[in-house]
Scaffold this active site. Structure first.
Site, PDB file in Angstrom:
ATOM      1  N   GLY A  56       0.843  -1.187   0.000  1.00  0.00           N
ATOM      2  CA  GLY A  56       0.000   0.000   0.000  1.00  0.00           C
ATOM      3  C   GLY A  56       0.871   1.226   0.000  1.00  0.00           C
ATOM      4  N   CYS A  83       5.400  -6.072   1.384  1.00  0.00           N
ATOM      5  CA  CYS A  83       5.734  -4.647   1.274  1.00  0.00           C
ATOM      6  C   CYS A  83       5.172  -3.870   2.463  1.00  0.00           C
ATOM      7  CB  CYS A  83       5.240  -4.107  -0.076  1.00  0.00           C
ATOM      8  SG  CYS A  83       5.946  -2.507  -0.482  1.00  0.00           S
ATOM      9  N   TYR A  84       4.182  -3.020   2.223  1.00  0.00           N
ATOM     10  CA  TYR A  84       3.590  -2.297   3.348  1.00  0.00           C
ATOM     11  C   TYR A  84       3.069  -3.275   4.401  1.00  0.00           C
ATOM     12  CZ  TYR A  84       0.269   0.405   6.079  1.00  0.00           C
ATOM     13  OH  TYR A  84      -0.403   0.974   7.119  1.00  0.00           O
ATOM     14  N   HIS A 170       7.710  -7.447  -3.890  1.00  0.00           N
ATOM     15  CA  HIS A 170       6.405  -7.862  -4.431  1.00  0.00           C
ATOM     16  C   HIS A 170       6.533  -9.225  -5.128  1.00  0.00           C
ATOM     17  CE1 HIS A 170       4.010  -4.277  -3.688  1.00  0.00           C
ATOM     18  NE2 HIS A 170       5.135  -3.606  -3.856  1.00  0.00           N
ATOM     19  N   GLU A 172       4.171 -10.985  -6.188  1.00  0.00           N
ATOM     20  CA  GLU A 172       3.047 -11.216  -7.116  1.00  0.00           C
ATOM     21  C   GLU A 172       3.310 -10.707  -8.526  1.00  0.00           C
ATOM     22  OE1 GLU A 172       3.209  -9.086  -4.695  1.00  0.00           O
ATOM     23  OE2 GLU A 172       2.179  -7.206  -5.131  1.00  0.00           O
ATOM     24  N   ASP A 228     -17.614 -14.178 -21.016  1.00  0.00           N
ATOM     25  CA  ASP A 228     -18.309 -14.234 -19.733  1.00  0.00           C
ATOM     26  C   ASP A 228     -19.730 -14.788 -19.860  1.00  0.00           C
ATOM     27  OD1 ASP A 228     -15.983 -13.003 -19.113  1.00  0.00           O
ATOM     28  OD2 ASP A 228     -16.842 -11.026 -18.752  1.00  0.00           O
ATOM     29  N   LYS A 371     -10.998 -13.630 -14.721  1.00  0.00           N
ATOM     30  CA  LYS A 371     -11.157 -13.972 -16.133  1.00  0.00           C
ATOM     31  C   LYS A 371     -10.415 -15.259 -16.522  1.00  0.00           C
ATOM     32  CE  LYS A 371     -12.567 -12.032 -20.135  1.00  0.00           C
ATOM     33  NZ  LYS A 371     -13.766 -11.178 -20.272  1.00  0.00           N
TER      34      LYS A 371
END
Ligand code: XMP
Length: 516
Positions: A56, A83-84, A170, A172, A228, A371
């Site tokens: 963040g 991180c944060y 990070h 991710e 979708d 998705k």
């Protein structure tokens, strides 16, 4: 049947929360995003399997920043800080976070110090993606510091007894090559979670949920041909079979072959009851003379509703249909505040939304899914590959890619050019590396060219291939020159009205993906 215990990703305002949740799910562990305003009690009330504190923008040393309370770490729920979230965790547990003034931003060299579960089997030296000013200078009691960087004396720590860990970088993002392995070590080896979230399970679960919700009543679905709605309808069909009727309004603004894909391939693959309404003439008439993009969108939205309503009335003459399928995805749910209500019908991804006075209860079997998961489900359900992997396509279709008035002739020109661009992209094997590839006809522009011995005065076609994670931001795709050359040559050779092909090299922002 219900959803598994979630790994909760506490969103501290980074753009990464969704990405983290996706990465967790890629490891076959169910994950949900929750706001950082939830108290420890509220978090634990969700019965999480683990908690991830995200990155963040705030500093943990500033006033009024959201930080977890110490009791969160005594609840026998594994916690991972990023991180944060890593720093917030350190502070809450009595470690030290300092503002050193030494920023690390971007690719950073990380050194693993000694044995650790987080980095087990990974290189001692590796590159990680950093974005921080403060750093943890002392790990909290019970934790072992297991990695460092030049600007972060404690760049990762773990407590195998309480099953907590954290990293300054990070994991991710794709720029951290071993990030997914670190996350896997946390989930499987430290938190001891099982990889049970598979698309097969999701299908079984959703089928049970839909059966329970719908019972023996009837369901309607507006099929657009997009991923979708196609997958949502196929899931509902798997659950309740012929109680489902789909309506496909062909507004004549689809790309070459797409209407046939819905009418033939999709029906063949699923056995779904489909009512097709060919409303091309009606849309063309309504669009005649209009050039303003918003007016064009409004007209298409309005006409769509009228046609759909009429079709729904035919399908449901006695008014017995109670349910409407919507292909709402998890990012839509998160972005609209994460509510669990069923009231609002999203409008953006449909052609202008559906009529407000149609009183249906929504069936939204994709509400918890990203998705890529929807695509995997589509594949499991046996949908045609070309549909499952279709790029996002706007509801108003090619009408917003003909800049200027939409006429049948112009649509034909654009369709021909678009079919060539798509075919060449597919042939080059790059379909999946491009988010979307709009092809645009500048119908009010003509320029001089030469063909054979003669002067031409033709239309320009714009190629707009973009890469993106979520369409909120995008960059122009660096397609190989040879591919671009092939597309250009073929379009100018094969589409007589076009004598120029240009490439849009604008990012979003400041540009948008579509031209209108
Ligand atoms: P922009 O052009 O705003 O597009 O960067 C972002 C994403 O939204 C799609 N898009 C639309 N989808 N109706 C839709 O259903 C619309 O009017 C519309 N306009 C843009 C666009 O294709 C991209 O994926």
């Amino acid at each position: 049947m219900s959803l598994p215990r979630p790994v909760l990703v506490v969103d501290y305002g980074a753009q990464y929360a969704q990405l983290i949740a996706r990465r967790v799910r890629d490891l076959n562990v169910y994950s949900e995003i929750v706001p950082s305003t939830l108290s420890t009690e509220e978090l634990l009330a969700k019965d999480p399997a683990a908690i991830i504190l995200s990155g963040g923008p705030a500093s943990v040393n500033a006033d009024d920043t959201p930080v977890p309370t110490a009791d969160l770490f005594d609840a026998d729920v594994p916690v991972f800080g990023i991180c944060y979230g890593f720093q917030a965790m350190a502070v809450a547990l009595g470690g030290t976070v300092e503002a050193t003034g030494m920023r690390e931003f971007g690719g950073t060299a990380l050194e693993v110090s000694g044995e650790s579960r987080l980095f087990e089997g990974l290189p001692v030296g590796q590159s990680v993606w950093m974005s921080h000013t403060d750093c943890v200078s002392r790990a909290p009691e019970g934790f072992t510091a297991v990695a460092r960087t030049a600007g972060a004396p404690v760049a990762a720590f773990e407590d195998l007894v309480r099953r907590h860990a954290g990293v300054q970088f990070h994991p991710e993002v794709a720029h951290t090559p071993h990030g997914q392995a670190v996350l896997r070590h946390f989930l499987y080896d430290i938190a001891k979670l099982e990889p049970t979230w598979t698309m097969n399970n999701v299908i079984e679960e959703q089928v049970a949920v839909i059966r329970e919700q719908v019972g023996d009543r009837r369901v309607l679905c507006a099929l657009s041909g997009g991923v979708d709605s196609s997958v949502a309808a196929a899931l509902v069909h798997r659950a309740v079979g012929d109680q489902l009727t789909c309506v496909f309004v062909d507004h004549g603004l689809l790309r070459a072959g797409e209407a046939e894909q819905v009418e033939k391939d999709y029906v063949a693959a699923t056995g779904i009851n489909l009512k097709v309404v060919d409303a091309t003439e009606r849309f063309m008439t309504a669009l005649r003379g209009h050039t303003d993009p918003e007016t064009k969108r409004k007209i298409i939205g309005r006409e769509f509703i009228r046609v759909f309503e009429a079709a729904a009335r035919e399908v449901d003459a006695e008014g017995h249909i109670e349910f409407l399928v919507q292909g709402t995805l998890y990012p839509d749910v998160v972005e609209s505040g994460g509510g669990t209500g069923t009231a609002n019908i999203k409008s953006h991804h449909n052609v202008g939304g559906l009529p407000e006075d149609m009183k249906f209860t929504l069936v939204e079997p994709l509400r918890t899914l990203f998705k890529d998961e929807v695509r995997r489900i589509g594949t499991e359900l046996g949908l045609p590959e070309a549909m499952v992997w279709r790029h996002p396509f706007p509801g108003p279709g090619l009408a917003i890619r003909v800049i200027g008035e939409v006429t049948s002739e112009r649509l034909e020109i654009l369709r021909a050019a678009d079919a060539i661009a798509r075919a060449e992209l597919t042939a080059s094997g790059l379909d999946r590396s491009v988010w979307q590839f709009p092809v645009v006809l500048l119908a009010d522009v003509r320029s001089v060219g030469v063909a054979g011995d003669g002067r031409t005065y033709g239309y320009p076609i714009v190629l707009r291939p973009v890469s993106s994670e979520d369409a909120m931001t995008a960059d122009w795709s660096r397609l190989p020159y040879e591919l671009l050359a092939r597309i250009s040559t073929r379009i100018t050779n094969e589409v007589a009205e076009v004598n120029r092909v240009v490439l849009d090299i604008t990012s979003k922002p400041p540009g948008t993906i579509e031209w209108e």
